[in-house]
Motif scaffolding. Structure first.
Motif, PDB file in Angstrom:
ATOM      1  N   ARG A  48      -5.546  13.837  -9.079  1.00 32.84           N
ATOM      2  CA  ARG A  48      -6.719  13.287  -8.400  1.00 32.84           C
ATOM      3  C   ARG A  48      -7.644  12.594  -9.401  1.00 32.84           C
ATOM      4  O   ARG A  48      -8.179  11.515  -9.134  1.00 32.84           O
ATOM      5  N   GLU A  95      -4.132   8.991  -0.383  1.00 29.02           N
ATOM      6  CA  GLU A  95      -3.320  10.128   0.048  1.00 29.02           C
ATOM      7  C   GLU A  95      -1.832   9.835  -0.110  1.00 29.02           C
ATOM      8  O   GLU A  95      -1.067  10.677  -0.573  1.00 29.02           O
ATOM      9  N   MET A 114     -10.785  19.188  -0.778  1.00 31.84           N
ATOM     10  CA  MET A 114      -9.725  18.689  -1.600  1.00 31.84           C
ATOM     11  C   MET A 114     -10.031  18.925  -3.083  1.00 31.84           C
ATOM     12  O   MET A 114      -9.450  18.313  -3.958  1.00 31.84           O
ATOM     13  N   HIS A 140      -6.708   6.438   2.884  1.00 32.95           N
ATOM     14  CA  HIS A 140      -5.339   6.553   3.403  1.00 32.95           C
ATOM     15  C   HIS A 140      -4.312   6.111   2.367  1.00 32.95           C
ATOM     16  O   HIS A 140      -3.218   6.666   2.297  1.00 32.95           O
TER      17      HIS A 140
END
Length: 102
Positions: free
Chosen positions: A12, A28, A1, A25
């Protein structure tokens, strides 16, 4: 990633700065929203913050249930703000939401 476009890399980085301990989770899901077209005009830090707080409100609190029970948006937000701030704290955010801000 580690790859991706400059915008993806900026997102990010902004996510790590805003929410350093966010579960993967949730990270994302936040990134997916932050990278969506309707937030593309915003700087990465603001897009991530908006996506993150929206994710917390809708996915991790009773906000939608309160709306379904007939509360208006402002009242529902008021009632979940403490839960949201607790999650922000758990995620390592330095910013908290103020119940008196519109």
């Amino acid at each position: 990633m580690a790859g991706g476009t400059k915008r993806q890399k900026d997102m990010r980085k902004a996510l790590r700065q805003a929410f350093p301990r966010v579960p993967m989770h949730d990270a994302e899901a936040i990134l997916a929203v932050a990278l969506s077209g309707h937030l593309r005009h915003l700087p990465a830090s603001i897009a991530v913050w908006q996506a993150g707080t929206t994710h917390i409100r809708h996915e991790l609190t009773d906000y939608d249930a309160l709306l379904d029970d007939g509360y208006d948006r402002d009242a529902a937000r008021f009632f979940v703000i403490d839960d949201m701030n607790e999650i922000l704290s758990e995620w390592g955010s330095q910013i908290r939401l103020d119940p008196h801000d519109p």
